[in-house]
Design an enzyme around this catalytic site. Structure first.
Site, PDB file in Angstrom:
ATOM      1  N   TRP A  52       1.450  -1.311   0.261  1.00 16.32           N
ATOM      2  CA  TRP A  52       0.088   0.075  -0.021  1.00 16.32           C
ATOM      3  C   TRP A  52       0.995   1.341  -0.310  1.00 16.32           C
ATOM      4  O   TRP A  52       0.811   2.313  -0.988  1.00 16.32           O
ATOM      5  CB  TRP A  52      -1.077   0.201   0.976  1.00 16.32           C
ATOM      6  CG  TRP A  52      -1.578   1.237   1.710  1.00 16.32           C
ATOM      7  CD1 TRP A  52      -2.654   1.383   0.948  1.00 16.32           C
ATOM      8  CD2 TRP A  52      -1.437   2.275   2.513  1.00 16.32           C
ATOM      9  NE1 TRP A  52      -3.587   2.926   0.984  1.00 16.32           N
ATOM     10  CE2 TRP A  52      -3.018   3.436   2.180  1.00 16.32           C
ATOM     11  CE3 TRP A  52      -0.011   3.132   2.804  1.00 16.32           C
ATOM     12  CZ2 TRP A  52      -2.909   4.736   2.644  1.00 16.32           C
ATOM     13  CZ3 TRP A  52      -0.185   4.137   3.319  1.00 16.32           C
ATOM     14  CH2 TRP A  52      -1.150   4.882   3.435  1.00 16.32           C
ATOM     15  N   HIS A  53       1.920   0.968   0.344  1.00 17.82           N
ATOM     16  CA  HIS A  53       2.894   2.172   1.053  1.00 17.82           C
ATOM     17  C   HIS A  53       3.216   2.963  -0.734  1.00 17.82           C
ATOM     18  O   HIS A  53       4.153   4.222  -0.572  1.00 17.82           O
ATOM     19  CB  HIS A  53       4.398   2.282   2.069  1.00 17.82           C
ATOM     20  CG  HIS A  53       3.363   2.123   3.275  1.00 17.82           C
ATOM     21  ND1 HIS A  53       3.057   1.692   4.533  1.00 17.82           N
ATOM     22  CD2 HIS A  53       3.809   3.138   3.763  1.00 17.82           C
ATOM     23  CE1 HIS A  53       2.570   1.897   5.191  1.00 17.82           C
ATOM     24  NE2 HIS A  53       2.745   3.214   5.603  1.00 17.82           N
ATOM     25  N   GLY A  54       3.783   2.082  -1.092  1.00 15.96           N
ATOM     26  CA  GLY A  54       4.697   1.972  -2.710  1.00 15.96           C
ATOM     27  C   GLY A  54       4.301   0.694  -3.261  1.00 15.96           C
ATOM     28  O   GLY A  54       4.515  -0.278  -2.815  1.00 15.96           O
TER      29      GLY A  54
END
Lengths: 347, 466
Positions: free
Chosen positions: B324-326
């Protein structure tokens, strides 16, 4: 609710007091001369020290201030290297009654010149004559947005917002170096000069022409050149017998900008000359760029002096290390341009 | 529009005044709030507004039949459709190139030549946040936790509410929607708290996070040229930076919402004063972790199906959280390693007995901070090569020299002390037990320090890229 809402607003205003006070002090003092007319108070510390102004913005402000009465129709454009081409020298080659204005900016770009012509067009200004000084370096320079002193003026550059422009100057005013200098100008002069906040080379100014010139240097050079070109001053200059030639720059965005600029000049019906000045011991315009410039602007309009046999090798032709040609030499170059058969626009 | 810019400093008071001027007309107030939110978001790039509209309208219209239909298969179909559309948009804009490159590398390793184009597109700001907010609404409607609203205007405002639009806290419909559909009254205490929270958030962002960022840009530019202690210090500084940056953003968001009479959920509760990694994840990015808990971990069985299944569920959640973060391998590794570090807690009993850490807990807090700092070093790495260079310096580097950037501790030390003293409050400035004059001096001092420290070229909030 009403009472508590008002109370809250009052508290917020109270909380904002120190910041508001700082902003007010900045607006009143206008240390970088970007709010109030610059020429009214430009030499704040006498003749020996002057804040490094954003010449692009000062040019735009002065234009707005004086155009109503002077109806400019002839413009000298370019970077600081166009500064020493005097209006009086150019006027000798223009039709009588031409009203000249220096519409320059330090570290000017082709885009910046184009923006200024757009601005003039929007203002409904008649543009009869344009002298554009394009030094070789301008051909590989993009707009300098990192240094507030060289950013475009919001008056002429569509990409620069008014608030953003002034906020940057305000923020830069809050640096400790700047504050120290403004609190004690003489005490911190050397440091401020080395940081580019102020300059000791204070030019004289003619606000209505937006012209800066080094009257004291010129008279010294005329009377006693050795008193100006001292061994110490000359020793600071790099001596290169043969100037080098830089690689081709006129391609990509810069070529597009130049073509757009030529279109504007044609659309405006202006008579123009593109003057490429020499720089001492620095790269000259390469053959490819010279050909492209001639193709874009017209062979009869481009005057390349970048490899001028005497000026590019004589340090006494420059006020400083390698860039700013003395006004006498500027006049010579102008005369050279007009000694050829240029048909000038006559109003 | 960034929170730490003069534009926001002009935008928020204007919104505040007009918003409360419209207080007697709820519809107008919401319409204005929506317009302000779209202006706020469109400031980056107005074209991104199209994506928000697609997400909003898709979610609104698919939730209606979910809420009004008794057939489970139909309802599930609409949920699936909504999740596919929303995740599809997210995947296209955020993950397409990542997976396309990964697949090409994999095929290349197998000796197969694959060559397909990658998309040259910008990542819309905040897309991960509002997409998750939209999905949670659909699932909550499906579960009957919240009712499908028929009021489009409050729903559009729910998705686009500007304080939390681009970096959270990720709100839930049952918390935010009722606030948007009922009249708001100006509350003096709430507004004052909001202002203090904005001030504290700005101080964290500008004075701490940005300063740490400047140090780190130099310290981690070329890890191979640094000594080992510099990398250790960089890990500490980045742990402080990311906390100050993200929690600072959350404070400004929550404070701004409070000025408008709206309460957002808390996102951070002094995570570095946690006594275990489990507690850390209950205090760090709370709104995201609770989202994963509610919509991934619990549906997978949570901790109800035995310890090994619990471990698997934790690993799934943290791997997804990393992703989700990247769209980068370093984030997946970061998530996975975090999951691994949490596994021992599955087999251990809880030890925290008090809500807040005391002096006696400091060694455990330091241990948690050290682990978090190591994890965040993975997070900070630009790519696997960069991470490899940091590890190389840690293993083979010079441990005899002093680290670069030691002066950063001058900023960190007072910050940590203030946070420690204020740890029992929502944020340290909320109630200062000091005479009024001293409090005002602190407010003014902080305001001026923020003004003097903020550079023109603001450093983007780290979580904007997610």
């Amino acid at each position: 609710m009403k009472r508590s809402f008002t109370h809250f607003i009052l508290r917020c205003l109270l909380a904002a007091l120190p910041v508001a006070g700082l902003i007010l002090a900045y607006v009143v003092a206008d240390p970088f001369r970007v709010i109030w007319p610059a020429d009214d108070a430009i030499a704040q510390w006498g003749d020996s020290l002057q804040v490094n102004i954003n010449q692009g913005h000062v040019s735009a402000m002065n234009f707005m201030r004086y155009n109503g009465e002077r109806h400019y129709d002839s413009f000298i454009m370019g970077s600081s290297m166009s500064q020493n081409y005097k209006a009086s020298d150019w006027a000798a080659h223009l039709p009588a009654g031409a009203s000249i204005y220096h519409f320059d900016a330090w570290r000017e770009t082709l885009q910046g010149i184009s923006d200024k012509l757009d601005f003039l067009e929007k203002q409904g200004t008649t543009v009869n004559n344009v002298l554009i000084v394009i030094e070789e370096e301008m051909l590989h320079r993009d707009a300098d947005v990192s240094d507030f002193r060289f950013m475009g003026s919001p008056i002429t550059s569509p990409d620069v917002g008014t608030l953003d422009f002034h906020w940057r100057f305000f923020k830069n005013c809050l640096s400790m170096d700047v504050i120290r200098f403004f609190l004690d100008p003489q005490g911190h002069a050397s440091q401020a000069v080395s940081q580019g906040i102020v300059t000791r080379d204070v030019p004289s100014r003619i606000p209505e022409l937006n012209e800066s010139y080094y009257a004291q240097f010129d008279s010294l050079i005329a009377v006693s050149p050795d008193a100006f070109f001292t061994p110490e001053r000359l020793a600071q200059r790099e001596i290169r017998a043969v100037p080098t030639v830089d690689g081709p720059q006129m391609h990509g965005p810069r070529e597009q900008q130049a073509r757009h600029l030529a279109e504007q000049l044609h659309r405006l019906g202006a008579h123009y000359i593109i003057l490429v000045p020499p720089r001492y011991g620095r790269p000259t315009l390469c053959a490819y760029d010279r050909v492209v410039l001639a193709e874009i602007f017209g062979r009869d309009h481009v005057f390349d002096f970048s490899d001028h046999p005497t000026m590019s090798t004589d340090p006494r032709c420059f006020y400083d290390r390698d860039a700013h040609l003395i006004s006498r030499c500027c006049k010579q170059l102008l005369d050279s341009c007009y000694s050829t058969s240029i048909s000038l626009h006559s109003r | 529009m960034q929170f730490d810019t003069y534009i926001y400093a002009l935008f928020l008071p204007v919104v505040f005044l007009i918003y409360w001027w419209l207080r007697k007309r709820l519809t107008w107030q919401n319409a204005f709030l929506l317009a302000a939110s779209y202006v706020f978001y469109g400031w980056w790039d107005w074209r991104f507004l199209g994506l928000i509209l697609i997400t909003t309208l898709t979610t609104f219209f698919t939730a209606l039949p979910i809420g009004g239909n008794s057939r489970r298969a139909v309802r599930r179909g609409f949920v699936a459709a909504n999740v596919v559309v929303n995740l599809g948009i997210l995947a296209t804009f955020k993950y397409f190139n990542f997976f396309a490159d990964a697949l090409r590398d994999l095929l290349g390793a197998l000796g197969l030549h694959a060559d397909w184009p990658t998309l040259n597109i910008l990542l819309p700001v905040g897309i991960s946040f509002y997409t998750f907010q939209a999905i949670s609404y659909t699932i909550d409607v499906y579960r009957g936790k919240t009712k499908a609203t028929r009021q489009l205007l409050p729903f559009m405002t729910y998705i686009a509410f500007f304080p939390q639009l681009v970096a959270g806290p990720i709100e839930r419909a049952d918390h935010l929607m009722p606030q948007l559909t009922s009249p708001r009254r100006f509350d003096y205490g709430q507004a004052v708290t909001g202002m203090r929270q904005i001030l504290w958030g700005l101080a964290k962002k500008v004075l701490i996070a940005n300063t740490m960022g400047n140090y780190l840009d130099t310290m981690l530019y070329n890890p191979l040229a640094m000594n080992a202690w510099t990398i250790v210090l960089a890990a500490i500084l980045f742990a402080i930076q990311i906390y100050a940056d993200f929690s600072g953003y959350s404070d400004i968001a929550i404070g701004s919402a409070r000025l408008l009479g709206i309460e957002l959920v808390a996102n951070f509760r002094y995570p570095y004063f946690s006594r275990s990694m489990r507690e850390f994840w209950q205090r760090w990015h709370i709104s995201l972790m609770s989202w994963f808990r509610e919509y991934v971990y619990i549906p997978l069985g949570g901790s109800r199906r035995g310890k090994w299944r619990t471990c698997l569920n934790i690993m799934v959640v943290f791997a997804l959280s990393g992703l989700w973060h990247g769209a980068d391998a370093t984030f997946v590794i970061w998530g996975t390693v975090n999951g691994l570090m949490l596994l021992p807690s599955v087999f251990m009993s809880r030890r925290e007995t008090t809500a807040h850490a005391s002096w006696r807990d400091l060694p455990r807090c330091l241990g948690v901070f050290a682990l978090a700092a190591i994890m965040f070093l993975i997070f900070r790495a630009n790519n696997l090569d960069h991470l490899g260079q940091m590890c190389h310096t840690l293993v083979y580097g010079n441990w005899a020299a002093l680290p670069m950037g030691l002066s950063a501790m001058l900023y960190i030390a007072p910050f940590v002390v203030v946070e420690w003293l204020g740890r029992k409050q929502e944020f340290p400035l909320k109630h200062l037990p000091l005479p009024t004059a001293v409090r005002w001096l602190i407010y003014w001092g902080l305001s001026l320090a923020i003004l003097f420290s903020s550079t023109h070229d603001t450093q983007q909030f780290i979580y904007f890229q997610f």
